[in-house]
Design a protein around this motif. Sequence first.
Motif, PDB file in Angstrom:
ATOM      1  N   ILE A   1      33.091-143.799 -32.737  1.00 34.40           N
ATOM      2  CA  ILE A   1      31.944-144.453 -32.099  1.00 34.40           C
ATOM      3  C   ILE A   1      31.611-143.665 -30.844  1.00 34.40           C
ATOM      4  N   GLY A   2      30.344-143.305 -30.681  1.00 36.84           N
ATOM      5  CA  GLY A   2      29.979-142.502 -29.524  1.00 36.84           C
ATOM      6  C   GLY A   2      28.641-142.877 -28.950  1.00 36.84           C
ATOM      7  N   THR A   3      28.486-142.592 -27.678  1.00 36.64           N
ATOM      8  CA  THR A   3      27.195-142.742 -27.016  1.00 36.64           C
ATOM      9  C   THR A   3      27.005-141.561 -26.085  1.00 36.64           C
ATOM     10  N   SER A   4      25.748-141.104 -25.963  1.00 39.65           N
ATOM     11  CA  SER A   4      25.403-139.987 -25.096  1.00 39.65           C
ATOM     12  C   SER A   4      26.166-138.732 -25.531  1.00 39.65           C
ATOM     13  N   ILE A   5      26.832-138.038 -24.602  1.00 42.79           N
ATOM     14  CA  ILE A   5      27.567-136.837 -24.993  1.00 42.79           C
ATOM     15  C   ILE A   5      28.687-137.194 -25.965  1.00 42.79           C
ATOM     16  N   GLY A   6      29.168-138.433 -25.882  1.00 40.51           N
ATOM     17  CA  GLY A   6      30.182-138.884 -26.824  1.00 40.51           C
ATOM     18  C   GLY A   6      29.668-138.911 -28.248  1.00 40.51           C
ATOM     19  N   ALA A   7      28.379-139.195 -28.434  1.00 37.77           N
ATOM     20  CA  ALA A   7      27.787-139.183 -29.768  1.00 37.77           C
ATOM     21  C   ALA A   7      27.708-137.758 -30.303  1.00 37.77           C
ATOM     22  N   ILE A   8      27.425-136.810 -29.420  1.00 40.09           N
ATOM     23  CA  ILE A   8      27.376-135.406 -29.849  1.00 40.09           C
ATOM     24  C   ILE A   8      28.757-134.940 -30.293  1.00 40.09           C
ATOM     25  N   ASN A   9      29.775-135.219 -29.482  1.00 43.05           N
ATOM     26  CA  ASN A   9      31.138-134.865 -29.883  1.00 43.05           C
ATOM     27  C   ASN A   9      31.547-135.586 -31.160  1.00 43.05           C
TER      28      ASN A   9
ATOM     29  N   PHE B   1      23.478-147.108 -34.818  1.00 43.81           N
ATOM     30  CA  PHE B   1      23.232-146.478 -36.115  1.00 43.81           C
ATOM     31  C   PHE B   1      24.585-146.146 -36.730  1.00 43.81           C
ATOM     32  N   ASP B   2      24.812-146.647 -37.936  1.00 40.74           N
ATOM     33  CA  ASP B   2      26.137-146.622 -38.543  1.00 40.74           C
ATOM     34  C   ASP B   2      26.078-145.956 -39.915  1.00 40.74           C
ATOM     35  N   SER B   3      26.928-144.979 -40.143  1.00 40.10           N
ATOM     36  CA  SER B   3      26.935-144.272 -41.426  1.00 40.10           C
ATOM     37  C   SER B   3      27.367-145.177 -42.575  1.00 40.10           C
ATOM     38  N   ARG B   4      27.991-146.307 -42.235  1.00 37.60           N
ATOM     39  CA  ARG B   4      28.363-147.271 -43.276  1.00 37.60           C
ATOM     40  C   ARG B   4      27.141-148.007 -43.813  1.00 37.60           C
ATOM     41  N   ASP B   5      26.134-148.159 -42.954  1.00 34.30           N
ATOM     42  CA  ASP B   5      24.976-148.977 -43.318  1.00 34.30           C
ATOM     43  C   ASP B   5      23.735-148.166 -43.668  1.00 34.30           C
ATOM     44  N   GLY B   6      23.700-146.896 -43.288  1.00 32.48           N
ATOM     45  CA  GLY B   6      22.525-146.085 -43.561  1.00 32.48           C
ATOM     46  C   GLY B   6      22.784-144.627 -43.250  1.00 32.48           C
ATOM     47  N   GLU B   7      21.828-143.801 -43.578  1.00 32.19           N
ATOM     48  CA  GLU B   7      21.990-142.365 -43.393  1.00 32.19           C
ATOM     49  C   GLU B   7      21.827-141.983 -41.925  1.00 32.19           C
ATOM     50  N   ILE B   8      22.731-141.127 -41.457  1.00 32.89           N
ATOM     51  CA  ILE B   8      22.676-140.605 -40.097  1.00 32.89           C
ATOM     52  C   ILE B   8      22.136-139.180 -40.135  1.00 32.89           C
ATOM     53  N   GLY B   9      21.160-138.906 -39.260  1.00 29.68           N
ATOM     54  CA  GLY B   9      20.596-137.568 -39.170  1.00 29.68           C
ATOM     55  C   GLY B   9      20.654-137.048 -37.749  1.00 29.68           C
ATOM     56  N   VAL B  10      20.142-135.848 -37.549  1.00 31.45           N
ATOM     57  CA  VAL B  10      20.221-135.220 -36.237  1.00 31.45           C
ATOM     58  C   VAL B  10      19.461-136.022 -35.177  1.00 31.45           C
ATOM     59  N   LYS B  11      18.391-136.706 -35.562  1.00 30.33           N
ATOM     60  CA  LYS B  11      17.612-137.482 -34.595  1.00 30.33           C
ATOM     61  C   LYS B  11      18.418-138.639 -34.024  1.00 30.33           C
ATOM     62  N   HIS B  12      19.297-139.225 -34.819  1.00 34.58           N
ATOM     63  CA  HIS B  12      20.121-140.336 -34.328  1.00 34.58           C
ATOM     64  C   HIS B  12      21.067-139.852 -33.223  1.00 34.58           C
ATOM     65  N   ILE B  13      21.627-138.656 -33.407  1.00 35.29           N
ATOM     66  CA  ILE B  13      22.535-138.109 -32.408  1.00 35.29           C
ATOM     67  C   ILE B  13      21.762-137.763 -31.140  1.00 35.29           C
ATOM     68  N   MET B  14      20.597-137.164 -31.314  1.00 37.36           N
ATOM     69  CA  MET B  14      19.792-136.788 -30.151  1.00 37.36           C
ATOM     70  C   MET B  14      19.293-138.007 -29.390  1.00 37.36           C
ATOM     71  N   ALA B  15      18.954-139.070 -30.113  1.00 35.81           N
ATOM     72  CA  ALA B  15      18.502-140.296 -29.447  1.00 35.81           C
ATOM     73  C   ALA B  15      19.605-140.876 -28.581  1.00 35.81           C
ATOM     74  N   SER B  16      20.826-140.840 -29.057  1.00 39.66           N
ATOM     75  CA  SER B  16      21.942-141.395 -28.308  1.00 39.66           C
ATOM     76  C   SER B  16      22.183-140.632 -27.015  1.00 39.66           C
ATOM     77  N   GLY B  17      21.736-139.359 -26.963  1.00 35.57           N
ATOM     78  CA  GLY B  17      21.939-138.552 -25.771  1.00 35.57           C
ATOM     79  C   GLY B  17      20.675-138.270 -24.982  1.00 35.57           C
ATOM     80  N   ALA B  18      19.601-139.027 -25.255  1.00 35.71           N
ATOM     81  CA  ALA B  18      18.307-138.776 -24.596  1.00 35.71           C
ATOM     82  C   ALA B  18      18.226-139.519 -23.263  1.00 35.71           C
ATOM     83  N   LEU B  19      18.896-138.995 -22.250  1.00 35.26           N
ATOM     84  CA  LEU B  19      18.980-139.670 -20.959  1.00 35.26           C
ATOM     85  C   LEU B  19      17.719-139.414 -20.128  1.00 35.26           C
ATOM     86  N   PRO B  20      16.958-140.471 -19.807  1.00 32.78           N
ATOM     87  CA  PRO B  20      15.760-140.287 -18.998  1.00 32.78           C
ATOM     88  C   PRO B  20      16.114-140.210 -17.506  1.00 32.78           C
TER      89      PRO B  20
END
Length: 317
Positions: free
Chosen positions: A60-68, A186-205
Amino acid sequence: MRVASKLPSADKIDTRPTSQATSLPGQVVLVLQGGGALGAYQAGVYQALHEAGIEPDWIIGTSIGAINASLIAGNEAPNRLPRLEEFWGRMADRAFWNASAAWAPAGQSLSYWKALSYGVPGFFEPNPLAFLGPHMPLGADRAGYYSTAPLERTLLELVDFSVINRGRPRLTVGAAHVRTSRMRYFDSRDGEIGVKHIMASGALPPAFPAVRIDGELYWDGGILSNTPTEVVFDDAPRRSSLIFAVHMWNPIGPEPETIWEVLHRQKTSNTPAGSRTTLRASWRSTGFAMSSGSLPSTSLKKSAAARRFARWPASVA
């Protein structure tokens, strides 16, 4: 460590539950929080687990943690460390002042201003229009000081999303829904994960623009939950879990004497405190279900350990 030049075929990926193979109590969950460049330390945490023969069943990751997390979940076990090393090697600042100890006092500031002015190759680059003023119309999909198009190319090169979507290990990444300020996982168990999901998790305004998924915009999940352990407690069906939650911010520090130190202390104080508060609230609401895998008995709720934990302040829990 040599970077593998070619990923093994998907049919060679070992999909056995690793927690069973290592006789650990329940599924192994690795929770990776946000923290920018401090995310490099998460690679070391995964390396320690890997060398101990422990591979996560769920990341489970968020921000840079999602990228890793995507670099780990999106590669077969033998390739995970090389991919992490490759990513962080690309992020490293190789300016001449970092090669000499004589530049050490000024090197950090120079690297900071270099990144601020030119971006980080493979991660982000300046959005020139954004620097013309805070009221400059940019469009919802470009409203950030930097573009993360380089990150998208990097992730597509280093992460095999077909491996992620096999669900072993399971991957969950958190993002903040821009319009409603609500967390979305966004969970790979429930649906497809793509590059946009990872980028969204790290899109710090306001540094990075929001990322659009299925017509909706999302920002960095760390805005709402920087250490998303609540996902484990809210999972259905609930399972016994051994959770490794990586905290990268030190809550202990000296009294600040400059504005720069005040800003740093404020950041290091808020982030860990929110994480501990979330964890304590999750434990209270589930009644220690993390270890038992089921709702607690009346005797467990009334036990001395349960009462003691419920009294812990957020600064300790």
